[in-house]
Design an enzyme around this catalytic site. Structure first.
Site, PDB file in Angstrom:
ATOM      1  N   SER A   1      -9.457   2.292   2.461  1.00 32.73           N
ATOM      2  CA  SER A   1      -8.526   3.083   1.667  1.00 32.73           C
ATOM      3  C   SER A   1      -7.488   2.250   0.917  1.00 32.73           C
ATOM      4  O   SER A   1      -6.767   2.771   0.064  1.00 32.73           O
ATOM      5  CB  SER A   1      -7.796   4.074   2.575  1.00 32.73           C
TER       6      SER A   1
ATOM      7  N   LYS B   1       0.845  -1.192   0.000  1.00 30.97           N
ATOM      8  CA  LYS B   1       0.000   0.000   0.000  1.00 30.97           C
ATOM      9  C   LYS B   1       0.881   1.242   0.000  1.00 30.97           C
ATOM     10  O   LYS B   1       1.939   1.264   0.639  1.00 30.97           O
ATOM     11  CB  LYS B   1      -0.922  -0.020   1.222  1.00 30.97           C
TER      12      LYS B   1
ATOM     13  N   SER C   1     -10.127  -0.419   6.354  1.00 33.14           N
ATOM     14  CA  SER C   1      -9.450  -0.145   5.087  1.00 33.14           C
ATOM     15  C   SER C   1      -8.780  -1.349   4.447  1.00 33.14           C
ATOM     16  O   SER C   1      -8.322  -1.261   3.312  1.00 33.14           O
ATOM     17  CB  SER C   1      -8.425   0.979   5.274  1.00 33.14           C
TER      18      SER C   1
END
Length: 534
Positions: A180, A106, A204
């Protein structure tokens, strides 16, 4: 405050500056106090100027052991999945746990030499350090192939705010991949990578996992070190695996779990090696006869998790059918009520503004014993500039405004109240988990929504309304720290178009540090049923 040293000769501070700074804090100093303070602050400045450089203690990678090549931003970013690409692997791995596997990180995870956007243009930063999870992936023989796009400042559940562009659902272009960790889920869902690492403070990992039809685990708080990852709030920060299968989830967790001596979320974590092994228990479960795979396991169906305002009835039906199938695998399934669950997401919402605004956006991590990425911290001041604020997405902008509001209107007493309530709610889950091994509920109350055509130009409120209630079942377990895993269990019609079919996720929650129980139960269901055909 005790004084270690005073240098009376080092009067480098002007009295006017002392008086001015005090006045900004609403304090008026007498002439004598101002003069005394000049001497005291001058001594402090002299000490600060003579501190040694901290670069010697930073986890700067040995690039001969962990080489990385072909760092670039791809022209084709897989419909929003990639933020950057790289090829990196260890020349002398300590295991072959992830041999032959490709992994995406990420884009809030530090990887030296590769730009880290955190989904926003608020600051431009290329780390000099590697996050612990990145090093562990390479030590386990895995190949890091890039940074997965993430939502703006990691504060959106809708994949339409990343500075790198919209991230599209792998099952339906034009629909959200969740957030996210949006790119992390898309890249795994499309097969662009074998695995990815996401981060989770409200859901997320699990929101995009459920949206994209993959497996996503938010581990027990502290199970995986957060060292070298941009914080939201240390009390709720989690990093974890996102994969296509449960066994791969166990494999990646085994590679990255365990204390690293940096992260104070882990200082009290004393787990023997057996507690950090996840693959063997999963393999043992799925080798059993189908009707006995979950013999002796008690699953509590959390009633409040099926009673969310505006919950899609198709999600409820799909998840209930999936839960009922556990009985065919030998598990005992029964309803359980935890009334505190309805309070949990509200407490999460009202407890976030003060610490998260300070830590996530302003970089204030005082009080924590962990790695401070000081080069990035130096790029942000005590307040955001207009340019920095304007670069935020709706969720992060709302967070900052809430931070200013709460700081002025409520303060530490309110924060303390929320933390006390979090303990009260966590205890309620612990009590239920004394009777049950697993709590089961829908991951999300509705399928992935359609992406807005013009990003968040539609306005903060309208954009936020697209995901209202999304974190009701996910955020409680960031506060409580319990492990929570999302597994795909079928398809449901999109709310905006019944002809579009999107994945639905089942969330499994276990006792703290019993992450393996989530994996075992999910692996048994996955072995017995093909979610794509249900």
């Amino acid at each position: 405050m005790s004084i270690v040293r005073v240098d009376a000769e080092a009067a480098s501070v002007a009295v006017e500056d002392v008086v001015d700074i005090a006045a900004k804090g609403g304090i008026k100093l007498s002439d004598q106090m101002a003069a005394d303070f000049v001497t005291l602050v001058s001594g402090l400045e002299a000490v600060i100027a003579n501190l040694p450089d901290d670069s010697c203690v930073m986890p700067i990678p040995d690039l001969s052991k962990y080489p990385r090549t072909d760092i670039h931003v791809p022209e084709d970013n897989n419909l929003g999945g990639w933020a950057a690409k790289v090829t990196a692997k260890c020349t002398a791995p300590t295991s072959d746990l992830l041999k032959g596997r490709t992994i995406a990180l990420k884009d809030n995870i530090a990887f030296a030499g590769v730009p880290c956007t955190n989904g926003t243009s608020m600051v431009e930063w290329t780390p000099k350090v590697d996050a612990t999870v990145a090093t562990r992936v390479m030590d386990a023989g895995g190949t890091i192939v890039g940074k997965a796009a993430c939502e703006n400042a990691c504060f959106e559940g809708l994949s339409a705010s990343a500075s790198t562009g919209h991230v599209h659902n792998p099952w339906a272009q034009g629909f959200s991949a969740g957030g996210s960790s949006s790119g992390s889920a898309r890249l795994v869902g499309t097969g662009a990578v074998d695995m990815s690492i996401g981060c989770d403070q409200a859901g997320s990992i699990r929101i995009p996992a459920a949206s994209c039809g993959i497996v996503g685990l938010k581990p027990t708080w502290g199970m995986v070190p957060y060292t070298g990852i941009i914080n939201l709030d240390a009390a709720i920060d989690h990093a974890g695996p996102m994969t296509r299968t449960v066994r791969d989830c166990a494999l990646l967790l085994e590679a990255i779990a365990g204390p690293d001596t940096w992260d104070d979320r882990q200082l009290l974590l004393e787990l023997d090696d057996a507690r950090l092994k996840f693959v063997k228990p999963v393999d043992e479960i799925v080798s059993k006869p189908r009707s006995r795979m979950l013999s002796g396991i008690k699953i509590g169906v959390l009633q409040e998790g099926f009673q969310i305002d505006g919950q899609d009835e198709n999600i409820v039906k799909c998840v209930q059918v999936a839960v009922d199938k556990f009985e065919t695998l030998g598990a005992e399934v029964a309803p359980v009520s935890i009334p505190e669950h309805k309070l949990a997401s509200l407490v999460w919402m009202s407890s976030l503004a003060l610490p998260c605004g300070r830590q996530a956006l302003l970089g204030g991590m005082e009080g924590r014993k962990q790695l401070y990425m000081t080069d990035r911290l130096a790029l942000v001041g005590p307040r955001l500039t207009q340019q920095q604020f304007d670069s935020l997405g709706p969720g992060a902008a709302n967070l900052y405004l809430n931070h200013l509001w709460f700081s002025e209107k409520h303060g530490p007493a309110h924060q303390g109240k929320c933390m006390n309530l979090q303990k009260f709610i966590s205890d309620a889950y612990d009590k239920a988990l004394k009777e049950f091994d697993i709590l089961a509920m829908p991951t999300l109350p509705h399928p992935a929504p359609k992406l807005p055509e013009n990003g968040y130009e539609e306005g903060m409120l309208k954009f936020a309304m697209r995901t209202t209630g999304m974190i009701t079942n996910t955020s409680p377990f960031d506060n409580s720290g319990h492990p929570a895993l999302s597994i795909p269990v079928g398809f449901v019609p999109a709310r905006e178009d019944a002809n579009v079919k999107l994945p639905a996720g089942l969330q499994l929650v276990a006792r703290k540090y019993s992450d393996v129980d989530c994996l075992k139960v999910a692996a048994a269901w996955e072995k017995a049923y093909d979610w794509k055909s249900l």
